[in-house]
Every structure is written in structure tokens, then in C-alpha cells.
Design an enzyme around this catalytic site. Sequence first.
Site, mmCIF file in Angstrom:
data_model
loop_
_atom_site.group_PDB
_atom_site.id
_atom_site.type_symbol
_atom_site.label_atom_id
_atom_site.label_comp_id
_atom_site.label_asym_id
_atom_site.label_seq_id
_atom_site.Cartn_x
_atom_site.Cartn_y
_atom_site.Cartn_z
ATOM 1 N N CYS A 5 0.593 -1.190 0.098
ATOM 2 C CA CYS A 5 -0.074 -0.129 -0.112
ATOM 3 C C CYS A 5 0.796 1.330 0.080
ATOM 4 C CB CYS A 5 -0.775 0.059 1.157
ATOM 5 S SG CYS A 5 -1.513 1.470 1.833
ATOM 6 N N CYS A 62 0.243 4.056 2.685
ATOM 7 C CA CYS A 62 0.777 3.564 4.112
ATOM 8 C C CYS A 62 2.179 3.970 4.221
ATOM 9 C CB CYS A 62 0.465 2.001 4.035
ATOM 10 S SG CYS A 62 -1.136 1.363 3.993
#
Length: 143
Positions: free
Chosen positions: A62, A65
Site C-alpha cells: 500500500c 501506507c
Amino acid sequence: MSIVACPQCGKKNRVQDIEHGRPKCGQCQSNLPWVVNADDVSFTSATDTRLLTLVDLWAPWCGPCRLVAPVLRQLASAYAGRLKVVKVNVDESPQLASKFQATSIPMLLLLHEGNVLDTVVGAQPEHVLRQRIDFLLPTIEMN
Ligand SMILES: [Zn+2]
């Protein structure tokens, strides 16, 4: 367990994932930033603290993230002694991903004594996260 350099004096300290109270520098007694990893098995004990807890539901694939990770480290330093950051890799923690409905990550939970007080979805800038934390801290620290 992790090794954390004291932001005040630079001494390297061992910081446990779980301890009573909050981690302090062995040399100057300053509060240390507290960032730990948890999964389905260790989550309950990792969040068993009187401090406000910021849970980071993330995954290695991700991109956003990865943007949030350094912000969380900064928050852990800025709020040392008042905030515990618990990072949960959702790929390795399917029960938590399902429990918190982490379909869109990064998802940040502000947790206190098992209760979710606030949820932040997506990569938010540091000042937004500080506002959320500053809003909650006075109530928690009154008790
Ligand atoms: Zn120190």
C-alpha cells in the site's frame, strides 16, 4: 522489543512491546517514543495500556501506507509518554482486518482501553492527525 535512541540524551534504550506505564530513558528518565508491531494474536495485549493508542492498519503493498509511516514515527516522538503507536499488517492479521473493516487502508484507529474513539481513513497530513489526538488527550488524561 526494540532499541530506541532517547530524543533527549541519545542513549539507546530497550523498549518492550508491552509494559506497565510508559517507556522511559534509563539515563535521563525522558519519555521515549513507543511504536510496536502487533497481529491477531498479540493485539489485545499490545493495546492493553492506559495511553491513547494509535493503531495503524497497513500493508506492504500500500503506497499511501508508506507515506503515513514516517508521520506516525513523528507523532510517536512528539507525543512520547502520551501515545502508543501499534502497527498492524492487515495481510498477516485477517481477524483484525475483518473486525475493523479495514477494506481501505491506511486506516488509523484512535483507541483507548479497547474502545475505538476515532477512525481516520487514508493518508492524512500530520496536522490533521495532531488535531484528532489533541482533541482526545485531555479527556483520557483526566482519568
Ligand atoms: Zn535520555
